[in-house]
Enzyme design. Structure first.
Site, PDB file in Angstrom:
ATOM      1  N   GLU A   1       0.836  -1.196   0.000  1.00 62.82           N
ATOM      2  CA  GLU A   1       0.000   0.000   0.000  1.00 62.82           C
ATOM      3  C   GLU A   1       0.871   1.247   0.000  1.00 62.82           C
ATOM      4  O   GLU A   1       1.677   1.449   0.919  1.00 62.82           O
ATOM      5  CB  GLU A   1      -0.910   0.022   1.233  1.00 62.82           C
ATOM      6  N   CYS A   2       0.712   2.081  -1.009  1.00 68.70           N
ATOM      7  CA  CYS A   2       1.348   3.396  -1.085  1.00 68.70           C
ATOM      8  C   CYS A   2       2.868   3.289  -0.966  1.00 68.70           C
ATOM      9  O   CYS A   2       3.556   3.085  -1.956  1.00 68.70           O
ATOM     10  CB  CYS A   2       0.756   4.333  -0.039  1.00 68.70           C
ATOM     11  N   ALA A   3       3.434   3.422   0.233  1.00 68.40           N
ATOM     12  CA  ALA A   3       4.879   3.296   0.388  1.00 68.40           C
ATOM     13  C   ALA A   3       5.363   1.937  -0.092  1.00 68.40           C
ATOM     14  O   ALA A   3       6.433   1.828  -0.700  1.00 68.40           O
ATOM     15  CB  ALA A   3       5.265   3.505   1.852  1.00 68.40           C
TER      16      ALA A   3
ATOM     17  N   SER B   1      -0.898  -0.774  -4.677  1.00 70.84           N
ATOM     18  CA  SER B   1      -1.753   0.359  -5.007  1.00 70.84           C
ATOM     19  C   SER B   1      -1.467   1.515  -4.069  1.00 70.84           C
ATOM     20  O   SER B   1      -0.910   1.322  -2.979  1.00 70.84           O
ATOM     21  CB  SER B   1      -3.230  -0.057  -4.880  1.00 70.84           C
TER      22      SER B   1
END
Length: 824
Positions: free
Chosen positions: A327-329, A407
């Site tokens: 997620e993200c990072a 994502s």
């Protein structure tokens, strides 16, 4: 109690976190909660409460789960503090206040304290408060805390204006930028990334406790309505009898994840193990799944890039089909590069920073079946980043396959438990290639890993130094046990214990739980590697710089045997275990004796220049004297091993707050070895848990001397538990309490005219009471530690452990009676 504000920037986080810490210090069990999707504030809440910080967000989990999640997080607590988000009535754009603080407070039927920044107004503040109070009749504001007052007159003006509204002013805080968490491009800096976080929290706690009427806050919180709902529970069942490992990214670069995520995975039959992509060079043993949450990889890109061994292991795992959520990072970490710095390369894309902030709630529908959801599933989440991803195949921000989900979308799995169920099922089903083939993996058991191969210590060759024969140890008075005499030898049934330097407070429940849980694994040979990883994270060091030991005693024995010491020196008065270890190894040490006339201060010039081993305590047992870091650095000479025994460093407070300012535990100084023990602060002498910190070559030499499996499974579990966030928060509280209790003891001894050595910094003091008092105290039912078995001290000295004030005052009364005119 909800802590809200008219807008962002009024001080909600400061006041909410300070209230949590102050109430905890006052004896309450406090749970911390945050309205909204924010990850950073719960990190500060965790530091303040010693419990996981939790989120309450109706967009992420659904309105019907708010009360169950609140009750789940508050289980075992007697007060819950909920920090709001933005302004009281600000929620999802276009949602008419949906997901606002007011919305969550209404659903959970929770009273609100309004925090108001008054730095730019006076009487007008009353109009703001009245408007907030009357805007929505279903919202119940019960009090006000004024923040950033310029002066007492300014605060009085505001209080007089608010008084007619019928809302009590619960406290007034004046300007103090020293207690504000520093900001970064995405908001506050996470507590995990602030080395001064515990010290800053302690100062904040003092201010809140002084400025806010805590008793009234508690009374108002008791006005919260009863909640008729069952606490949330994961409700998942393991798909197999095995417990595969899910490796969860942690450390400074990956601080964003919800507490319920790991609870769901654990309920689904997975063992969650945290690893640090900045320092760990391999994945945890047995890893069958990866969870890479959010954080700041762009800030730590250089460090992540440098760890090429882990990046290669990550790439192999993802390409082998290991179930992976990013997620993200995590998404950025799996890309080829972040701002040009090489990353894992599992995704054919490059990420870079932009000036634009993307911050929004999202609702998405899956187009195809993938790792976390079947096609047609609606998922709620949020985005929060200043990066973009440029992909070769045109993907903008989302990669989804049967084994990978990467994502920008952050999701709260408590709102979508099927995601956790699908991921756990994939993890249970995954079989690494080496398991299928029967070949041993790179992570199979081995006492030494490749990076721990033995190397000679870098120091002057012995033929370049004129070594002198080591003279015999300095003679000193001893009992029949001599240097093996310890405080526990003073105890007999019925004696009040002031002799043993082990903290007398009950162990924290989380530590007892970890010790009990370790018994489930004693049917296997112990493995201390996870403990060493946790310790490395605790001190910001590489895993190769840590050696777990069976207490400090084993560490001293290893050091005594590792080289043929020519002139070992122990600085005394000091713990005598090094003398025993060196003598048994055939290297009886010299003693450098510090004296009371100089308050037992350490002069580096007193140590022989040709001493190749120097051992010193800091703070020192039994004097409780803390030596300055600069003084110890002066002892670190070429060709010398300097060993600093920091068994009591985690009990030290400096300038009124818990501090390890003079510790060398996180320093990287050639030839310096730091020894730590968990015995003292955590009250577990029977577990025998300690560790050594040093440069990799020295650790490798010590490890080669260590007996296999010397560190038990229970000791390793204690090390992991005592290196975590809960432990850091609890240690700060204990250190501060010990400092206060030590003050009671010193003041009482001083009033009796008893000399106390130096400026005590540890959980004991060295007092000169006279040769007869030790025996008189025993006759009166009190055990103190005789000090004549410490080299350099005579029978007139005793060491007195710090205890609770009520117990200390009884000892002082007996001293007054038994001492008579001895003190004067």
């Amino acid at each position: 109690m909800v802590v809200a504000a008219p807008a962002s920037g009024h001080g909600k986080t400061t006041v909410a976190t300070g209230l949590m810490a102050a109430l905890r210090r006052a004896g309450h069990t406090v749970s911390g909660h945050k309205v909204g999707p924010d990850y950073i504030d719960p990190g500060y809440h965790s530091l303040a409460t010693g419990r996981p910080g939790r989120n309450l967000d109706p967009h992420l989990v659904g309105e019907d789960r708010l009360v169950p999640l609140l009750l789940h997080g508050a289980q075992g607590a007697d007060i819950a503090i909920v920090e709001g988000v933005m302004g009281l009535y600000d929620g999802q754009i276009g949602g008419d206040g949906f997901a606002s603080t007011a919305h969550v407070a209404t659903v959970t039927r929770t009273p609100i304290v309004l925090v108001v920044d008054i730095s730019h107004a006076s009487r007008s503040i009353a109009a703001v408060v009245q408007g907030m109070d009357s805007f929505d009749p279903s919202v119940r504001i019960v009090g006000v805390i004024l923040n950033k007052a310029g002066s007492p007159r300014h605060a009085d003006e505001v209080c007089r204006a608010i008084e007619p509204l019928g809302l009590p002013v619960l406290g007034v805080l004046h300007r103090d930028d020293g207690i504000v968490a520093p900001s970064r491009h995405l908001g506050l800096v996470p507590a995990d990334e602030r080395d001064d976080a515990i010290h800053a929290l302690d100062r904040l706690t003092d201010r809140i406790a002084h400025a806010v009427d805590l008793d009234q806050v508690v009374r108002l919180a008791h006005g919260a309505a009863d909640l008729d709902a069952a606490p949330w529970s994961p409700g998942l069942t393991p798909p197999t009898d095995r417990r595969p490992v899910v490796a969860v990214a942690g450390g400074r670069a990956f601080t964003f994840r919800y507490a319920e995520t790991t609870e769901l995975l654990t309920a689904a039959g997975c063992d969650v193990v945290t690893f640090d992509p900045l320092s760990d060079e391999s994945l945890p043993e047995g890893t069958q799944g990866l969870y890479l949450g959010g954080g700041f990889p762009e800030v730590h890109a250089a460090g992540l890039s440098t760890n090429a061994l882990l990046r290669a292991a990550m790439l192999d795992a993802v390409q082998a089909g290991m179930p992976t959520v990013a997620e993200c990072a995590g998404l950025l970490y799996l890309c080829r590069t972040v701002d040009g710095a090489p990353m894992v390369g599992a995704i054919d894309a490059d990420a870079h920073m932009t000036p634009k902030l993307t911050l929004s709630y999202r609702t998405v529908t899956t187009r195809e079946d993938h790792l976390l959801a079947p096609a047609g599933t609606t998922i709620t989440g949020h985005e929060f980043h200043r990066t973009v991803v440029d992909a070769d195949d045109g993907h903008a921000s989302h990669w989804a396959t049967d084994t990978l989900h990467a994502s920008y979308l952050h999701t709260h799995w408590a709102g979508h438990p099927d995601m956790a169920r699908r991921f756990a099922a994939a993890v249970h089903a995954f079989a690494p290639d080496d398991e299928e083939s029967g070949e041993p993996s790179d992570q199979s058991w081995g006492f030494l890993s490749p990076k721990q191969e033995r190397k000679p210590r870098d120091r002057k060759p012995r033929d370049e130094v004129e070594w002198q024969p080591s003279p015999p140890p300095v003679e000193h008075p001893t009992t029949t046990n001599g240097l093996r005499h310890h405080g526990d030898a003073e105890l007999e049934e019925g004696l009040v214990d002031f002799a043993v330097n082990v903290h007398d407070a009950p162990r924290p429940e989380w530590l007892d739980a970890a010790l009990r849980a370790s018994l489930e694994h004693v049917d296997r040979y112990p493995d201390a590697r996870e403990a060493e990883k946790a310790i490395a994270r605790r001190h910001g060091r590489d895993e190769s710089e840590v050696l777990a030991t069976a207490g400090a005693a084993e560490a001293f024995a290893l050091i005594a045997r590792v080289f043929d010491w020519a002139r070992p020196v122990v600085v005394h008065p000091q713990f005598t275990e090094p003398d025993v270890a060196l003598t048994l190894a055939g290297h009886p040490p010299e003693h450098v004796l510090l004296d009371a006339g100089s308050d037992f201060a350490l002069d580096p010039a007193a140590v022989p220049d040709d001493a190749d081993l120097v051992i010193v305590g800091n703070p020192t047992n039994p004097t409780s004297v803390l030596h300055a870091e600069s003084t110890l650095r002066d002892l670190a000479l070429p060709g010398r091993l300097l060993v600093v025994d920091e068994a009591f460093m985690d009990t030290v407070c400096v300038d009124g707050g818990p501090s390890e300012r003079h510790s060398l535990a996180s320093a990287h100084i050639p030839g310096v070895v730091v020894i730590r023990s968990l015995t003292k602060l955590w009250s577990i002498p029977g577990v025998r848990a300690g560790y050594v910190l040093a440069e990799p070559a020295i650790i490798a030499e010590l490890r080669a001397q260590q007996s296999p499996w010397s560190v038990s499974t229970t000791a390793a579990a204690a090390m992991v538990a005592c290196a975590g966030e809960e432990a850091m928060a609890e240690a700060a509280v204990r250190a501060a309490r010990l400092t206060q209790q030590r003050g009671v003891l010193i003041d009482g001894l001083t009033e009796l005219g008893i000399d106390v050595a130096g400026d005590p910094a540890g959980p004991f003091v060295l007092a000169r009471v006279g040769a007869e008092i030790h025996a008189r105290l025993r006759s009166a039912g009190y055990a103190v530690r005789r000090a004549d078995t410490f080299p350099g001290l005579d029978p007139t000295w005793v060491r007195i452990a710090v205890r609770r004030p009520e117990t200390t005052r009884k000892l002082l009364a007996v001293l007054q009676t038994e001492g008579g005119s001895a003190w004067t």
